[in-house]
Write a protein that holds these residues in place. Structure first.
Motif, PDB file in Angstrom:
ATOM      1  N   ASP A 107       5.957  11.350  27.362  1.00  0.00           N
ATOM      2  CA  ASP A 107       6.522  10.587  28.366  1.00  0.00           C
ATOM      3  C   ASP A 107       5.861  11.430  29.857  1.00  0.00           C
ATOM      4  N   ASP A 108       5.389  10.709  30.788  1.00  0.00           N
ATOM      5  CA  ASP A 108       5.455  11.277  31.487  1.00  0.00           C
ATOM      6  C   ASP A 108       5.956  11.798  32.427  1.00  0.00           C
ATOM      7  N   GLY A 159       9.277  17.157  35.201  1.00  0.00           N
ATOM      8  CA  GLY A 159       9.115  18.270  34.713  1.00  0.00           C
ATOM      9  C   GLY A 159       7.331  17.540  34.964  1.00  0.00           C
ATOM     10  N   ASP A 160       6.659  19.085  35.323  1.00  0.00           N
ATOM     11  CA  ASP A 160       5.077  18.930  35.969  1.00  0.00           C
ATOM     12  C   ASP A 160       4.294  18.386  34.876  1.00  0.00           C
ATOM     13  N   VAL A 161       4.809  18.660  33.797  1.00  0.00           N
ATOM     14  CA  VAL A 161       3.292  18.220  31.820  1.00  0.00           C
ATOM     15  C   VAL A 161       4.560  17.214  31.667  1.00  0.00           C
ATOM     16  N   PRO A 162       3.494  16.229  31.119  1.00  0.00           N
ATOM     17  CA  PRO A 162       4.242  15.384  29.657  1.00  0.00           C
ATOM     18  C   PRO A 162       5.089  16.176  28.928  1.00  0.00           C
ATOM     19  N   LYS A 222       1.606  22.025  20.296  1.00  0.00           N
ATOM     20  CA  LYS A 222       2.301  21.859  21.967  1.00  0.00           C
ATOM     21  C   LYS A 222       0.442  21.950  23.006  1.00  0.00           C
ATOM     22  N   ILE A 223      -0.054  23.435  22.288  1.00  0.00           N
ATOM     23  CA  ILE A 223      -1.138  23.729  22.968  1.00  0.00           C
ATOM     24  C   ILE A 223      -1.942  23.237  22.839  1.00  0.00           C
ATOM     25  N   GLY A 260       8.705  22.116  29.293  1.00  0.00           N
ATOM     26  CA  GLY A 260       7.665  22.143  30.951  1.00  0.00           C
ATOM     27  C   GLY A 260       8.915  22.818  31.425  1.00  0.00           C
ATOM     28  N   TYR A 261       7.805  22.974  32.738  1.00  0.00           N
ATOM     29  CA  TYR A 261       8.623  22.715  34.293  1.00  0.00           C
ATOM     30  C   TYR A 261       8.548  21.876  35.474  1.00  0.00           C
ATOM     31  N   ASP A 262       9.105  22.486  36.390  1.00  0.00           N
ATOM     32  CA  ASP A 262       9.602  21.499  37.244  1.00  0.00           C
ATOM     33  C   ASP A 262       9.313  22.391  38.566  1.00  0.00           C
ATOM     34  N   LEU A 263       7.543  22.705  39.005  1.00  0.00           N
ATOM     35  CA  LEU A 263       7.322  23.470  40.260  1.00  0.00           C
ATOM     36  C   LEU A 263       7.613  23.122  41.948  1.00  0.00           C
TER      37      LEU A 263
END
Lengths: 255, 408, 242
Positions: free
Chosen positions: B398-399, B349-352, B386-387, B340-343
């Motif tokens: 893990d959120d 991370g911004d997505v679980p 995943k999608i 995921g990413y961390d904007l």
């Protein structure tokens, strides 16, 4: 024979496609290994690249090169040497230079950035795959009538082994999952050098998980050195058999 | 633990003060010397090979071996029985006990004793190495306990404790038994700094033992590292669990455990790092799981557990489970497979992250599919899942996955 | 030097060579002529061992050539199209061929010098023009001073100067008692060189005669008019001259 190999090798070392191939591999290796700071994750990405790139590039490039060298091979054959020797030399020079490209492009970054056993297994695996798919490229060259068909065949063969075969195997496993198919599955894997190479790496990276499955296949085959020996043995056959076939056919081939 | 030790030492110290020293050698029976000794005496055993057995210590004495005298049970007998409190035994080699299915043959047996200390002994090729029954405040320290058991049924345990309390098992080197250390109905005890390897069943086995703890131990290449069953309030910290390979091999096996802590441990190259079933309120934090087959298997029967701030690295599969219901909290772990990413750049991370991979589920249903693991095709399957998650338990996630590895 | 007996070769249904009998001797300069697809290349390749004949024998210096690559030490071959590994230099190519033919110490490097290849020996083959590559091919064919030369369209693509050099070389070798077998489309190039003409059509040998015989029969002197005359004549009468 060594003389011809030497010249083919030297010629290919300066070949633009080989240089690009080496550079692309090196850039990918350094980036992938650099991103993860020496963990197995980078190694896994490199494994995927190896399993996809090496068969496709090797088969295509070697077949094209052999077709382009047809006239030169004829000239060499008009010299007082045996056909098989010339062909073997061409094969040797080709396999060695493609292996050199792989060793420089992938092997060198791995040795520098991640010097673990699994890395060396990957390097050996890549070199084995190079030898195998050069053999197949040679066989395609010997069997095909013209270059266009040969290139077509090279694309089909490499894609078959990298993608299609696994799909067929997956379908087979799902269809017959209620039956004892373990042995059949192991035998099937032997039919695809790409899968064999992958399993060699699997035995390095995932022994822990492979030991976790009950059932004879994973205990006897994947869980022990038998699996590695089987894979290496089959890979050896995959190198020798196409090469031997190519030599045999070439002996009687009209040029 | 240090406090506990000091108290123990204080209790043991006065014994040596008014002591007479009795020397004995291979020519005479040690039992006679022991029977003559008065409380507080020291019995020194000269080097040599003693074919003496069933030696019973009934008075609180100190028994010291010079240069490791060897007591040999000739594969028939038991060797030492400590039936008095306040005994101190050190520097003795005990070897070759008998093997019997009727009685548990032990190298050194502590019976209803308190304040006993067994240290620096070598216990070799015994069925049971050191056997504590109904004992309290005992210290088993710096012993080498080696055997070469090959099957579970005939073998005994390295250190076996039953119905005891306040034991300290420290810095022993135990290998080749059924269980390296076995606790049954043992409370308030500590197991520290031991190395337990190559045991047929478990490196350490807890049954019905509450309020115990084990720290800084190394468990390697046992049938399974540690099994904790039907116990409460067990503290497991700073241990290393490695190379437990096989279809029932775990770093830690938790069965019906509650209110416990698993922290700062390292799980490396095990088929399964932690297996838990029927367990609740366990705090699993700051552990490193690396290169395991499965880092954790959390069965649906577990609830109220918290798994946080751990590092998950290079595991074939991170987490496996057997249901879709998830009553445990997963948070702030570092997962090397997280993509995921961390904007907002807060390190989370911004997505679980879903730690259960589709291929782990697939291969559990049809083990043969493992032969295609890590192929191009299976990568596609994993990416597709995943999608659009369809098979993996959506609740197990893990959120707040970390984007950087914890420094542990 | 070369004797061919009942040589037959077909590719699928197509008969490339059909029962060819030939005998070529020392000192002859033989032109191999015929329309496209008449079997010229197949014949040459059969002699070189690049094509495996179905039936018949090829005997060179009294030895049947089957499975004996050593006979090729007596042959210098110049292919129609010279293609070489891209990144090898002229020098490397020559070295390589010399390495392959180890043991042949007498080297004829006349063409190498007269073509001026020694001045550009470090150039890569990729950078050379078609004509220059032809020069390299010619050089290789003459390098070992063999008894038999097989030249497939040797003058195609050569500049006039080089053309003359090559023709002189061929004539000189002929005079030294070598056998030269040439195919060419440019018949005028062969004028004054050839002593014999072999004409193939549809895989069959139409005729094999000396140039004098042909001149006598047709009353012409120029090679292309001779051939044209014979062909129209043969066409009309539907007979083979041999």
């Amino acid at each position: 024979m060594r003389t011809v190999s030497k010249y083919v090798f030297l010629d290919l070392l300066k070949n633009r496609s080989i240089l690009v191939y080496t550079a692309v591999l090196a850039v990918l290796s350094f980036t992938l290994l650099g991103l993860d700071g020496g963990s197995a994750k980078g190694l896994l990405s490199l494994l995927n690249i190896t399993l996809l790139f090496v068969p496709v590039i090797t088969t295509l490039f070697s077949a094209i090169y052999f077709f382009n060298s047809l006239e030169f091979i004829e000239l060499l054959l008009s010299q007082p040497v045996k056909r098989t020797r010339i062909l073997l030399s061409e094969y040797g020079g080709m396999a060695l230079s493609l292996s050199a490209a792989f060793v420089v492009g992938v092997g060198f970054p791995l040795t520098v950035m991640l010097p673990v056993t699994a890395s060396f297994v990957l390097i050996i695996t890549g070199v084995l795959l190079t030898f195998i798919f050069t053999s197949l490229g040679l066989l395609i060259f010997v069997l095909s009538r013209d270059k266009t068909r040969g290139i077509g065949a090279a694309i089909i063969v490499s894609l078959f082994f990298t993608l299609l075969f696994d799909g067929l195997m997956m379908a087979f496993i799902f269809t017959f999952s209620d039956y004892p198919i373990d042995r059949a599955v192991v035998a099937m894997v032997g039919l695809n050098p790409v899968d064999l190479a992958r399993i060699l790496m699997l035995l390095q990276l995932d022994v822990a998980v492979l030991m976790g499955y009950s059932g004879a296949l994973f205990k006897e085959f994947l869980g022990s050195s038998t699996g590695s020996l089987y894979a290496v043995g089959c890979l050896g056959l995959w190198t020798v058999v196409p090469l031997w076939l190519a030599l045999r056919i070439f002996r009687r081939k009209d040029l | 633990m240090t406090l506990f030790r000091s108290i123990l030492l204080l209790l043991l110290l006065p014994m040596g003060l008014s002591a007479t020293v009795i020397r004995t050698g291979p020519g005479s029976l040690l039992q006679h010397a022991l029977d003559r000794a008065r409380p507080g005496d020291t019995v020194i055993v000269a080097p040599g090979h003693y074919l003496q057995h069933e030696i019973v210590i009934r008075t609180p004495i100190t028994l010291i071996g010079e240069n490791f005298p060897v007591f040999d049970g000739e594969n028939k007998y038991q060797l030492f029985v400590i039936a008095a409190s306040g005994v101190c035994m050190q520097g003795i080699t005990v070897q070759n006990t008998g093997r019997s299915s009727m009685i548990d043959m032990a190298g050194i047996r502590l019976q209803n004793a308190a304040r006993v200390r067994v240290s620096n002994c070598k216990v070799l090729n015994t069925t049971y190495g050191i056997y504590l029954q109904n004992s309290k405040y005992c210290v088993i320290e710096n012993n080498e306990i080696r055997s070469s058991a090959t099957d579970e049924l005939q073998a005994g345990n390295g250190v076996h404790a039953w119905k005891s309390d306040s034991l300290l098992i420290r810095d022993n080197n135990i290998s080749g038994h059924r269980d390296g250390i076995y606790f049954e109905f043992v409370t308030g005890s500590a197991i520290i700094g031991n190395v337990s390897t190559n045991n047929v069943r478990y490196g350490l086995h807890f049954m019905f033992s509450h309020n115990d703890g084990y720290s800084r131990n190394t468990f390697r290449h046992n049938g399974a590292g540690v099994a904790v069953m039907y116990s409460k309030k067990v503290i497991m910290t700073g241990n290393t669990f490695s190379e437990h390979w096989g279809d029932a091999s775990y770093g830690i096996l938790l069965k019906d455990i509650s209110d416990s802590r698993i922290e700062h441990n390292t799980f490396a190259r095990n088929t399964m790092g932690v297996y838990m079933e029927g367990s609740s309120r366990i705090h699993i934090a700051r552990n490193t799981f690396s290169a395991n087959g499965w880092a954790m298997r959390v069965q649906a029967s577990c609830e109220g557990n918290t798994i946080e701030t751990n590092n998950f690295l290079d595991n074939s599969f991170d987490v496996a489970t057997n249901g879709t219901l998830m009553l445990n909290a997963w948070r702030n772990n570092y997962w090397d497979k997280y993509e995921g990413y961390d904007l907002d750049r807060d390190g989370t991370g911004d997505v679980p992250y879903h730690p259960v991979s589709v291929y782990s589920i697939l291969s559990e249903r049809i083990p043969s599919t493992m032969i295609l693991y890590r192929s191009f095709l299976t990568n596609i399957v994993d990416q597709a899942e995943k999608i659009m998650p369809s098979i993996i338990p959506d609740q197990l996630r893990d959120d707040s996955p970390q984007t950087k590895k914890w420094k542990l | 030097m070369i004797r061919i007996e009942k040589l037959t070769k077909s590719f699928g249904k197509f008969k490339a060579l059909d029962g060819i009998d030939l005998s070529l001797e020392k000192g002859q300069a033989v032109s191999l002529l015929g329309p496209n697809g008449s079997g010229k290349t197949t014949l040459i390749k059969s002699i070189l061992g690049l094509v495996i004949p179905e039936k018949g024998d090829i005997i060179i210096n009294g030895q049947p050539i089957r499975n004996h690559p050593s006979y090729r030490a007596h042959i210098g071959y110049m292919p129609q199209i010279g293609r070489y590994p891209d990144n090898m230099t002229i020098e490397q190519v020559l070295h390589m061929i010399k390495d392959i033919r180890q043991g042949q110490s007498v080297l004829d490097e006349e063409l190498y010098v007269s073509f001026g290849l020694d001045k550009i020996k470090h150039k890569k083959m990729r950078t050379l023009s078609g004509g220059t590559r032809q020069k390299v091919s010619a050089c290789i064919a003459f390098l070992f001073s063999p008894g038999i030369y097989i030249l497939d369209e040797p003058t195609a693509g050569l500049d006039p100067v080089a053309n003359e050099i090559l023709k002189d070389k061929i004539a000189a070798e002929c005079a030294r008692g070598k056998l030269v077998l040439i195919t060419s489309h440019v018949l005028s190039d062969l004028d004054g060189l050839t002593s014999h003409i072999i004409y193939l059509q549809d895989g069959k040998l139409m005729f094999h005669q000396t140039i004098e015989q042909l001149q006598e029969q047709t009353g012409e002197t120029k090679l292309n008019t001779i051939i044209a005359k014979i062909l129209t004549h043969a066409d009309r009468k539907q007979i083979c001259v041999s």
